[in-house]
Design a protein around this motif. Structure first.
Motif, PDB file in Angstrom:
ATOM      1  N   LEU A  36       0.836  -1.278   0.075  1.00 40.71           N
ATOM      2  CA  LEU A  36       0.084   0.102  -0.076  1.00 40.71           C
ATOM      3  C   LEU A  36       1.036   1.259  -0.080  1.00 40.71           C
ATOM      4  CD1 LEU A  36      -2.719   1.123   0.145  1.00 40.71           C
ATOM      5  CD2 LEU A  36      -2.608   1.201   2.763  1.00 40.71           C
ATOM      6  N   ASP A  37       0.919   1.883  -1.160  1.00 41.36           N
ATOM      7  CA  ASP A  37       1.888   3.021  -1.290  1.00 41.36           C
ATOM      8  C   ASP A  37       1.497   4.105  -0.608  1.00 41.36           C
ATOM      9  OD1 ASP A  37       3.343   5.136  -2.510  1.00 41.36           O
ATOM     10  OD2 ASP A  37       3.869   3.926  -4.382  1.00 41.36           O
ATOM     11  N   ARG A  38       2.356   4.649   0.359  1.00 37.01           N
ATOM     12  CA  ARG A  38       1.914   5.735   1.175  1.00 37.01           C
ATOM     13  C   ARG A  38       2.072   6.818   0.461  1.00 37.01           C
ATOM     14  NH1 ARG A  38       3.416  10.108   4.038  1.00 37.01           N
ATOM     15  NH2 ARG A  38       3.167  10.302   6.220  1.00 37.01           N
ATOM     16  N   ALA A  39       2.873   7.174  -0.452  1.00 38.08           N
ATOM     17  CA  ALA A  39       3.196   8.288  -1.378  1.00 38.08           C
ATOM     18  C   ALA A  39       2.055   8.704  -2.517  1.00 38.08           C
ATOM     19  CB  ALA A  39       4.324   8.311  -2.360  1.00 38.08           C
ATOM     20  N   ARG A  40       1.450   7.456  -2.896  1.00 40.87           N
ATOM     21  CA  ARG A  40       0.098   7.487  -3.865  1.00 40.87           C
ATOM     22  C   ARG A  40      -1.023   7.867  -2.903  1.00 40.87           C
ATOM     23  NH1 ARG A  40       0.310   5.469  -8.852  1.00 40.87           N
ATOM     24  NH2 ARG A  40      -1.978   5.010  -8.788  1.00 40.87           N
ATOM     25  N   LEU A  41      -0.982   7.193  -1.661  1.00 43.89           N
ATOM     26  CA  LEU A  41      -2.115   7.827  -0.855  1.00 43.89           C
ATOM     27  C   LEU A  41      -2.166   9.249  -0.404  1.00 43.89           C
ATOM     28  CD1 LEU A  41      -2.664   4.991   1.697  1.00 43.89           C
ATOM     29  CD2 LEU A  41      -4.414   5.459   0.032  1.00 43.89           C
ATOM     30  N   ALA A  42      -0.900   9.872  -0.181  1.00 42.20           N
ATOM     31  CA  ALA A  42      -0.713  11.190   0.270  1.00 42.20           C
ATOM     32  C   ALA A  42      -0.968  11.972  -1.151  1.00 42.20           C
ATOM     33  CB  ALA A  42       0.554  11.325   0.522  1.00 42.20           C
ATOM     34  N   ALA A  43      -1.011  11.557  -2.146  1.00 40.12           N
ATOM     35  CA  ALA A  43      -1.522  12.178  -3.514  1.00 40.12           C
ATOM     36  C   ALA A  43      -2.861  12.460  -3.589  1.00 40.12           C
ATOM     37  CB  ALA A  43      -0.669  11.694  -4.691  1.00 40.12           C
ATOM     38  N   PHE A  44      -3.648  11.593  -2.832  1.00 42.84           N
ATOM     39  CA  PHE A  44      -5.098  11.597  -3.189  1.00 42.84           C
ATOM     40  C   PHE A  44      -5.617  12.946  -2.550  1.00 42.84           C
ATOM     41  CE2 PHE A  44      -9.512  10.369  -1.553  1.00 42.84           C
ATOM     42  CZ  PHE A  44     -10.199   9.993  -2.635  1.00 42.84           C
ATOM     43  N   ARG A  45      -6.486  13.519  -3.339  1.00 46.38           N
ATOM     44  CA  ARG A  45      -6.839  14.789  -3.106  1.00 46.38           C
ATOM     45  C   ARG A  45      -8.292  15.109  -2.415  1.00 46.38           C
ATOM     46  NH1 ARG A  45      -2.517  15.508  -1.747  1.00 46.38           N
ATOM     47  NH2 ARG A  45      -0.693  16.796  -3.068  1.00 46.38           N
ATOM     48  N   GLU A  46      -8.992  14.207  -2.547  1.00 49.55           N
ATOM     49  CA  GLU A  46     -10.568  14.165  -2.289  1.00 49.55           C
ATOM     50  C   GLU A  46     -10.379  14.037  -0.763  1.00 49.55           C
ATOM     51  OE1 GLU A  46     -12.035  15.208  -4.793  1.00 49.55           O
ATOM     52  OE2 GLU A  46     -10.698  14.721  -6.367  1.00 49.55           O
ATOM     53  N   PRO A  47     -11.679  14.323  -0.242  1.00 45.89           N
ATOM     54  CA  PRO A  47     -12.010  14.428   1.221  1.00 45.89           C
ATOM     55  C   PRO A  47     -12.213  12.991   1.659  1.00 45.89           C
ATOM     56  CG  PRO A  47     -13.677  15.736   0.199  1.00 45.89           C
ATOM     57  CD  PRO A  47     -13.008  15.023  -0.730  1.00 45.89           C
ATOM     58  N   VAL A  48     -11.437  12.819   2.922  1.00 47.92           N
ATOM     59  CA  VAL A  48     -11.407  11.514   3.651  1.00 47.92           C
ATOM     60  C   VAL A  48     -12.193  11.686   5.034  1.00 47.92           C
ATOM     61  CG1 VAL A  48     -10.005   9.587   4.365  1.00 47.92           C
ATOM     62  CG2 VAL A  48      -9.291  10.995   2.494  1.00 47.92           C
ATOM     63  N   PHE A  49     -12.895  10.753   5.109  1.00 48.87           N
ATOM     64  CA  PHE A  49     -13.805  10.661   6.579  1.00 48.87           C
ATOM     65  C   PHE A  49     -13.493   9.271   7.272  1.00 48.87           C
ATOM     66  CE2 PHE A  49     -17.461   8.842   8.784  1.00 48.87           C
ATOM     67  CZ  PHE A  49     -17.779   9.801   9.742  1.00 48.87           C
ATOM     68  N   PHE A  50     -13.058   9.417   8.370  1.00 50.89           N
ATOM     69  CA  PHE A  50     -12.961   8.271   9.413  1.00 50.89           C
ATOM     70  C   PHE A  50     -13.853   8.191  10.486  1.00 50.89           C
ATOM     71  CE2 PHE A  50     -10.528   5.295  11.961  1.00 50.89           C
ATOM     72  CZ  PHE A  50      -9.608   4.642  11.453  1.00 50.89           C
TER      73      PHE A  50
END
Length: 257
Positions: free
Chosen positions: A178-192
């Protein structure tokens, strides 16, 4: 505005429909929410070589079959780990991401307590099926939480697949990139959504780690009386539905036409 389009992925135990029935009803008819079962359980045994990539392909097939070029993705537990993997590989398809205590969130930046907990998860491999599920459930909650007893009567037929399915998740978590850099590039809102009675060294650690990855567009909502096995989508569906609608509407409001 067109209807909100969302795909909901369940965890490794309860099938999608009973897991999300109450939430879908609370979301209302103007939300087109589809509860999708895991590819893991399509047959009696996990497919050979199964990994989170199989769940990614399943979500793509479902979205394409519905003509959904973009959509919101929500995942709980194992489905939450699959949702994270999807966001890393296909961010262009997502309007937002919602995570309901994902079972795993990559192998980087683990705290010592989280690493110690995963040693205990690995030890589950030696247990019999009868021992496995109770021990697995106990690791997910705070020590003083009283877990609910199994429902009376014989278990449903799908339950026989679950120990092997959970083991398949635990195996792929050891090797999946699971690529941390690719996740960090995700620009849409994240809810947890986080249960206040869940194991803080597990889901609490994941929430705080992902908050750093997805900063600044990350929203953490704590449900103080909930834990991993009485999650808000089943026990507090009205509150979660309101939060998800707000999350989705905000995401669509910020999306260029």
């Amino acid at each position: 505005m067109p209807p909100i389009r969302a795909i909901l992925l369940p965890g490794s135990v309860l099938p999608a429909q009973p897991a999300y029935d109450a939430l879908i009803e609370a979301l209302g008819p103007d939300v087109h929410a589809f509860a999708k079962d895991l590819e893991l359980y399509a047959d009696d045994e996990p497919p050979p070589g199964w990994s989170l990539d199989a769940e990614i392909e399943g979500v793509l097939r479902e979205a394409d079959a519905r003509g959904w070029e973009t959509f919101h993705l929500t995942g709980y537990s194992g489905g939450g780990a699959a949702a994270l993997a999807f966001a890393a590989k296909h961010p262009e398809r997502l309007l937002s991401l919602a995570l309901l205590e994902p079972a795993w969130a990559g192998s980087w930046d683990w705290s010592p307590a989280h690493a110690e907990l995963w040693k205990k998860y690995e030890q589950l491999e030696t247990l019999t099926p009868e021992q496995f599920l109770p021990a697995f459930m106990r690791l997910a909650v705070k020590p003083d939480v009283v877990l609910p007893p199994p429902p009376p009567g014989p278990p449903p037929p799908w339950m026989a697949k679950r120990p092997a399915g959970i083991r398949a998740f635990l195996r792929t978590f050891k090797s999946y990139d699971l690529d941390r850099a690719r996740l960090a590039a995700f620009r849409e809102p994240v809810f947890f959504a986080l249960g206040g009675l869940s194991n803080p060294d597990d889901y609490g650690e994941i929430a705080h780690r992902l908050a750093r990855v997805f900063f600044p567009d990350f929203h953490l909502e704590v449900f103080p009386e909930r834990h991993h096995f009485d999650p808000p989508h089943r026990i507090e569906p009205e509150r979660l539905a309101e939060l998800l609608r707000r999350h989705w509407e905000g995401a669509e409001g910020s999306t260029p036409a």
